[in-house]
Design an enzyme around this catalytic site. Sequence first.
Site, short mmCIF file in Angstrom:
data_model
loop_
_atom_site.label_atom_id
_atom_site.label_comp_id
_atom_site.label_asym_id
_atom_site.label_seq_id
_atom_site.Cartn_x
_atom_site.Cartn_y
_atom_site.Cartn_z
N GLY A 154 -10.80 -8.68 -3.62
CA GLY A 154 -11.13 -9.81 -2.52
C GLY A 154 -10.94 -8.93 -1.00
O GLY A 154 -12.19 -9.40 -0.19
N ARG B 13 9.97 2.01 0.88
CA ARG B 13 9.97 2.84 -1.17
C ARG B 13 8.74 2.22 -1.39
O ARG B 13 8.00 1.24 -1.44
CB ARG B 13 10.75 1.70 -2.12
CG ARG B 13 11.96 2.29 -2.08
CD ARG B 13 12.12 3.87 -2.03
NE ARG B 13 13.55 4.11 -2.89
CZ ARG B 13 14.02 5.61 -3.52
NH1 ARG B 13 13.28 6.71 -3.05
NH2 ARG B 13 15.17 5.73 -3.93
N THR C 70 -0.99 4.07 -7.73
CA THR C 70 -1.88 2.41 -7.44
C THR C 70 -1.29 2.61 -6.17
O THR C 70 -2.42 2.08 -5.32
CB THR C 70 -1.83 1.96 -7.67
OG1 THR C 70 0.21 1.50 -8.29
CG2 THR C 70 -1.62 1.39 -9.63
N GLY D 49 4.80 -4.09 1.33
CA GLY D 49 3.21 -4.24 1.22
C GLY D 49 2.70 -3.25 1.83
O GLY D 49 3.22 -2.60 2.48
N GLU E 168 -3.29 -3.73 3.00
CA GLU E 168 -3.63 -3.81 4.33
C GLU E 168 -3.31 -2.78 5.48
O GLU E 168 -4.45 -2.55 6.05
CB GLU E 168 -2.73 -5.07 4.51
CG GLU E 168 -4.30 -6.55 3.63
CD GLU E 168 -3.21 -7.75 4.46
OE1 GLU E 168 -4.59 -8.18 4.88
OE2 GLU E 168 -2.91 -8.26 3.78
#
Lengths: 772, 169
Positions: free
Chosen positions: A274, A661, A667, A734, A737
Site C-alpha cells: 500500500g 518496544r 516482522t 509505530g 514509515e
Amino acid sequence: MSKLQNALVGGVRTVLEHIPAAWLPGASPDHLAERRVALGTQQPRIDGPEKVRGMARFAAEVPMDELLHAAFVHSTIARGTIVELDIAAAEAAPGVGLVMTHRNAPKMKVPPSIGLTSMKAAGNHTLPIMQDAEIRWNGQVVAVILAETREQADHAASLVNVLYDAAPSRTRFEEGKANARTPHSIQMDQNRLEKGNATKKLAQAAVSIDATYSTPWESHNPIEPHAATIAWEGEKLIVHDATQMIHGTVGSLAKVFGIKDDDVFVSSPFVGGGFGAKGLWDHQILGAAAAKLTGRPVRIRLSRESMHRLVGGRTQTEQRVALGADADGKLKALLHHGYATKPRHSITDEAFSQTGRSLYACESFDVVQHYVDLDLLANSFMRAPGEAPGTFAIECAMDELAHALNMDPVELRRRNVATCDPVSGAPHSQSDMMAAYDMGAERIGWDRRSPEPRTRSEGEWLIGMGCATGTFPFLRMPGTAARITVDATGHAHVASAAHEMGMGTATVQRQHAADRLGLPLDSVSVTIGDSTLPYGALAGGSSQTASLGAAISAASDKLAEQLLRLAGNDTPLAGLKPGEVEFADGGLRKIDDPSRHETFASILGRASQAEVSVTGESKAPMEMLKFSMHSTSAVFCELRVSEVTGEIRIDRLVGAFDCGRILNAQTATSQFKGGMIMGLGMALTEETLLDERSGRIMSTSLAEYHVPVHLDVPDIDVLWTDIPDPRTPMGARGIGEIGTTGVAAAVANAVFNATGVRVRDLPITLDKLDLG
Amino acid sequence: MPISINGADYPLPDDPRVSLLDLLREREGLTGTKLGCNQGACGACTVLLDGERVLSCLTLAVQAEGREVVTIEGLTGDGEELHPLQQAFIDHDGFQCGYCTPGQICSAIAMAQELRRGDPSHVTADLASGPNGPTREEIRERMSGNLCRCGAHNGIVEAIEVLLAGEAA
Ligand code: FES
Ligand code: FES
C-alpha cells in the site's frame, strides 16, 4: 486544517498542559511493555503459508459470475472542456457492455475528505467525478468501458475519440511558486513558526550554512495494481477492494451514492502493498457507478499507466535550510522554508517543515512552507509523508554544517539532540536518539570514516560513509474497536476491521492478545479485513498497531468485568473487582494471589455459556497532544562511486531505531528494511517524470519508474534500542514509515564523503555527479 | 495438443492472442500467479515452462502447447508439505505483502538450475568458466527481474541461499 481547528487543537493542548498525565490514556505504563511472553519474540507470519502458496486472495481475484471488466480512457490535456466525445465505435466493439461518460454516469457526490477528524472519510481530492465535461488534470478519466474480457475493454477504450477545448493550465513548478499560498496550519500545527530572531541569529552565528534542497514527485508503485471487484445487490454495494482504509471507504462510498453505511460492504483481507497509495481514488467510484448502470458486477484492475494517472504520489518539494551554530556546534538558528506542490483539490499535506521542529534543540526557529497550486493529479501520502523529504533537507544541512565546523557529524547531533520538544517544551514520552546513533556507529564501524572527503578509494571506486537522523511521529487513531470472544474451550478470538498489507498485523496482534489475556499463542486467533468487523481506523501514519493495540486492551478490560459477573460467588474470584484481577494461565486471578484463579473454560462452564463476547474501543489519543512523541533513528551508509561513470553502489546500510518496544523481531526487521529500501529508491532512482508543458506524466511504467531491484539492495543491518515508551500500548511506537526517513540524506552525505560533491537534488543520478 | 499445467491437461484457448497469464488467472482460476504490470517489467507473473522461468504476461498461451507449465500452485502438489523454498521464504521472512512472492519463488527455482548449469550472468567475471558459485551478487543479479516493493530483498536472498545450500548438500 482550518484556523478554527487550529485554535481548537491549540486550546486542547493548553488545557492539557494543566492536566496531570495520570488522567490521560497511557497514564500508567502498559504492563505488557515489560511482562512479555509472546510479545518481543520472533514469530513467523500466520498468513505465511497462504502467501507462499499463492493462496492469499487479492481483490482482483475474487470470483464472481457475470463479471464485466473495466478499462479507462484518460484525458490528454490538463485543463479545458470536452467538446466532442465519440463513443460509437467503442460501443460497437466486440464484447462491450457499457461505455460510461459524464453524459450517462449516475449522479455522484464528492466523497468526504480523509482527515484526522473524520473517521469514515477517505476522499483524496475534492473534484467531481465524471459529472461534467470539464477536465481538471491530465489523466482524468473521461470514459469507462465495460466488456466481457479485459482485452476487449482495452481495445474498445482505444476506439474512443475525444476532442477538447483546451484552457490555459498551470503545470510548471517554478511559475507556480510565484503564486504559492501559505496555509494557516499544516496538519495539527500552525504553519508558520517563529521563535527567537532566527534571521538575526543566523547572521551572527560563528558558522552557518544556507542551501536549497529539492525532492521530486514519487509514486508508490505497489506490485499489486489497484483493483476492486464490485457488485450491487439491490441497494447494497459490495466492494472487494485493495485498501488500507476499509471503513473510510465504506463511509465515503455511502455518501457518494447516497446510501446508508450499513448498505456498503468492503472486504480487503490482503493488500499487495500500500505505502499510502491504497486508499479511495476514482477507480472504485467509477467501477461502482458502472456496475450500477449495467446491473452486472465489475472488476477494475488499474494498468500501471492508470495507476500513475489516477493515484497521486509524494509531491515535489523545494526546501531552503539555513543553520547557524556557535563554534562548538550548538545550534543558534534553524530556518526551514519551502514549497510543495499541492493542488487546491488535494487533501494531503506534505508536511516537510515538521522535521526540523522536533529533532534538535535550537535557540531560534523560522519555519514555514508554501503550497504551489498546479493543475495536476492530487498528491497523496507516500510512506513517511513530510518526514521523508523533510529529513533529506534537514539532515543534509546538518552534514554540511558538520563539515563547515570540521566536526564529526555524529558529534554534531550529540551536541544538539533535543531533551524535550524544542518548540513547545513538552516532555518527550520517551526518546533516545543518541542511543540509536551509538549502536549504529558501532555496527558500521564509523571510526573507519575519513573526515576529509574523497580520500578513500579502491581502483576506480571512491568510497565514502555518511549518516543521518530519521524520525517519524507517534500516531494513534481514535475510535478503533476490537471484539474479543472467548469460547468454552478457553480459546480467544479477536476481530477488528484492520488491514494487512505486509506488516504482519494479525501475527503481531495475536502475540499481543495472547499476552494480554494470559493465553498461549495457539489459543488465540485473529480476524481482520472487512467492514462487518468492529471499526478499524485506516492503516496509515504508522498508527495501526497502537490503535488496534489500545482497542484490544480496552476490550480486555471489559472482558474481565464480564467474566467476573459470570463467575458469580461460587468461585475463587468471588468478591473481586475488575481492578483487583489480572489475566493469567488461561483465566483470571487475583493480583498478587495466584491461588485465587479460575480459567475461562471453568467460568463459562459453570455459567452454562458457550462464549463471552465483548467489544472495546480505544480512548481518544490525548497523549499525543500532551507529550512530544516521536521515534528517531540513526541511518548509516557506506558506498562506492565510480570515478569513471559516476555510478553509485551501496555497500552497507545500517538503521538503528528508537521506536519503543519491538513486538516481533522478524516482522519488525522486515518493516524497517522495507522502509529503508524505499529510502534507497528515493535517494538514487525514483522520480515521476512530468512533462511540464502538458502536465502529463511520462514515466507511467515500471520500466520508466525505477524502484530498487535485488542488485541495488545490500545486506541491511537493523538494530533497535527497545526502550519502552511508557505512554503507548505495549510500550511500542509505530515502525512502518520511519525506515524511509533519513536514508536519502545518509546516502547523499556518504556521496559527499566519497566524492566531495554535494548533490542537493534527488534522485542522485549519474548526471548530477560531476567528478571532474 | 493441450497445455500441461501442474500436471493436468488444459485445452488451448479459442483465441490465440490470450497470454499465458490470462489463461491461468482469468480462464482457469489459477490466481496464484500474479499480475503486477502486464508489461514484462516486474516478474510477478513468473512461471516455469518446461522448467525454465518465463514471464507469463509476455508469453502467449499457445506457445505453451504441448509443454509443461508449473505455477506456484504446482510446487506443493496436493500435499500439505511446502516446497523447501516456500518454507525458506517463511523462515527468512522473504516477503511482506506476499504479492511478488509466487513470482520470486518460481524465478528462484529456475535460477538455481541456471546456476547449476553454469550459465553466466552480468556479474560473472569469467564468462567462459561460468559463475563463481552462488554468491550473493550472482543471486541478486539473477533475481533483479523480480521486483519487490515491500523491500523483502534480504530475506529473499537468504531463503534462496538455503535452497542452494540444500541442493549442494
Ligand atoms: S506482470 Fe508480467 S512482468 Fe509484470
Ligand atoms: S512482498 Fe510485497 S512486493 Fe514483495
